[in-house]
Motif scaffolding. Structure first.
Motif, PDB file in Angstrom:
ATOM      1  N   ASP A  24       0.882  -1.180   0.059  1.00 18.94           N
ATOM      2  CA  ASP A  24      -0.083  -0.078   0.015  1.00 18.94           C
ATOM      3  C   ASP A  24       0.937   1.199  -0.141  1.00 18.94           C
ATOM      4  O   ASP A  24       0.573   2.242  -0.631  1.00 18.94           O
ATOM      5  N   LYS A  28      -0.285   1.469  -6.485  1.00 16.08           N
ATOM      6  CA  LYS A  28      -0.968   0.361  -7.164  1.00 16.08           C
ATOM      7  C   LYS A  28       0.103  -0.543  -8.001  1.00 16.08           C
ATOM      8  O   LYS A  28      -0.200  -1.689  -8.371  1.00 16.08           O
ATOM      9  N   TYR A  52      -7.814 -10.919  -4.534  1.00 15.04           N
ATOM     10  CA  TYR A  52      -7.839 -10.025  -3.511  1.00 15.04           C
ATOM     11  C   TYR A  52      -7.970  -8.528  -3.847  1.00 15.04           C
ATOM     12  O   TYR A  52      -8.513  -7.653  -3.372  1.00 15.04           O
ATOM     13  N   ILE A  54      -9.191  -7.152  -6.486  1.00 16.00           N
ATOM     14  CA  ILE A  54     -10.330  -6.864  -7.063  1.00 16.00           C
ATOM     15  C   ILE A  54     -11.666  -6.707  -5.978  1.00 16.00           C
ATOM     16  O   ILE A  54     -12.259  -5.911  -5.757  1.00 16.00           O
ATOM     17  N   TRP A  55     -11.554  -7.977  -4.993  1.00 14.62           N
ATOM     18  CA  TRP A  55     -12.605  -7.988  -3.886  1.00 14.62           C
ATOM     19  C   TRP A  55     -12.196  -6.489  -2.892  1.00 14.62           C
ATOM     20  O   TRP A  55     -13.194  -6.093  -2.585  1.00 14.62           O
ATOM     21  N   SER A  56     -10.931  -6.274  -2.738  1.00 17.53           N
ATOM     22  CA  SER A  56     -10.761  -5.037  -1.774  1.00 17.53           C
ATOM     23  C   SER A  56     -10.949  -3.710  -2.441  1.00 17.53           C
ATOM     24  O   SER A  56     -10.657  -2.910  -1.934  1.00 17.53           O
ATOM     25  N   LYS A  57     -11.055  -3.874  -3.909  1.00 23.33           N
ATOM     26  CA  LYS A  57     -10.941  -2.491  -4.735  1.00 23.33           C
ATOM     27  C   LYS A  57      -9.853  -1.743  -4.586  1.00 23.33           C
ATOM     28  O   LYS A  57     -10.087  -0.785  -4.988  1.00 23.33           O
ATOM     29  N   ARG A  58      -8.804  -2.483  -4.677  1.00 22.80           N
ATOM     30  CA  ARG A  58      -7.551  -1.810  -4.650  1.00 22.80           C
ATOM     31  C   ARG A  58      -7.221  -1.505  -6.154  1.00 22.80           C
ATOM     32  O   ARG A  58      -6.663  -0.729  -6.486  1.00 22.80           O
ATOM     33  N   MET A  59      -7.819  -2.416  -6.950  1.00 18.05           N
ATOM     34  CA  MET A  59      -7.752  -2.333  -8.419  1.00 18.05           C
ATOM     35  C   MET A  59      -8.182  -0.816  -8.954  1.00 18.05           C
ATOM     36  O   MET A  59      -7.951  -0.358  -9.802  1.00 18.05           O
ATOM     37  N   PHE A  60      -9.441  -0.566  -8.423  1.00 18.70           N
ATOM     38  CA  PHE A  60     -10.021   0.436  -8.885  1.00 18.70           C
ATOM     39  C   PHE A  60     -10.077   1.679  -8.189  1.00 18.70           C
ATOM     40  O   PHE A  60     -10.590   2.782  -8.472  1.00 18.70           O
ATOM     41  N   LYS A  61      -9.107   1.776  -7.066  1.00 22.12           N
ATOM     42  CA  LYS A  61      -8.850   3.149  -6.167  1.00 22.12           C
ATOM     43  C   LYS A  61      -8.348   4.034  -7.102  1.00 22.12           C
ATOM     44  O   LYS A  61      -7.215   3.559  -7.822  1.00 22.12           O
ATOM     45  N   SER A  62      -8.486   5.439  -7.148  1.00 23.19           N
ATOM     46  CA  SER A  62      -7.832   6.498  -7.740  1.00 23.19           C
ATOM     47  C   SER A  62      -6.594   6.793  -6.940  1.00 23.19           C
ATOM     48  O   SER A  62      -6.824   7.225  -5.758  1.00 23.19           O
TER      49      SER A  62
END
Length: 135
Positions: A24, A28, A52, A54-62
């Motif tokens: 983190d 990304k 993980y 995708i599930w934790s939405k780390r992929m889509f965070k700006s």
């Protein structure tokens, strides 16, 4: 003033938690690199990391939101020089005001463009309606 966030690399966390904090802190790109290495080393590990992320939405965070909060926190720190701090506060306030004025200008520009397009549509539509009524 007490800290309200968990410090990175907290000693009380397990190795997975520390690894998550480590990735983190690097953003990304580090998560994607870890996923690629996971696929190369042993594909279920890469697949698990992808799931993980995708599930934790780390992929889509700006990441821009994180950068924006960092900049604001940096702007509020005191340097110890009162004259510079006053100058910095005035400059930041002026820049924020200019940004809000520019955003308002863009909104007015979009509204004017939308109105012009609608007026053009209505002007094109009106003769067709009049022809249909006269026939």
């Amino acid at each position: 003033m007490s800290q309200t966030y968990a410090p990175a690399f907290a000693t009380g966390r397990n190795w997975l938690g520390r690894a998550e904090d480590f990735l983190d802190a690097r953003g990304k790109a580090a998560w994607i690199a870890a996923m690629v290495v996971g696929f190369i080393a042993f594909w279920p590990v890469g697949l698990a990391l992808l799931a993980y992320m995708i599930w934790s939405k780390r992929m889509f965070k700006s990441s821009s939101c994180a950068k924006r909060s960092t900049v604001r926190n940096f702007g509020s720190r005191s340097t110890g020089n009162a004259a510079f701090d006053a100058y910095k506060a005035d400059t930041l306030a002026r820049l924020e005001e200019e940004q809000s004025n520019f955003e308002a200008f863009l909104a007015r520009l979009r509204e004017a463009k939308d109105k012009a397009e609608f007026d053009q549509f209505m002007a094109e539509r009106t003769p067709k309606d009049q022809d249909a009524q006269t026939s």
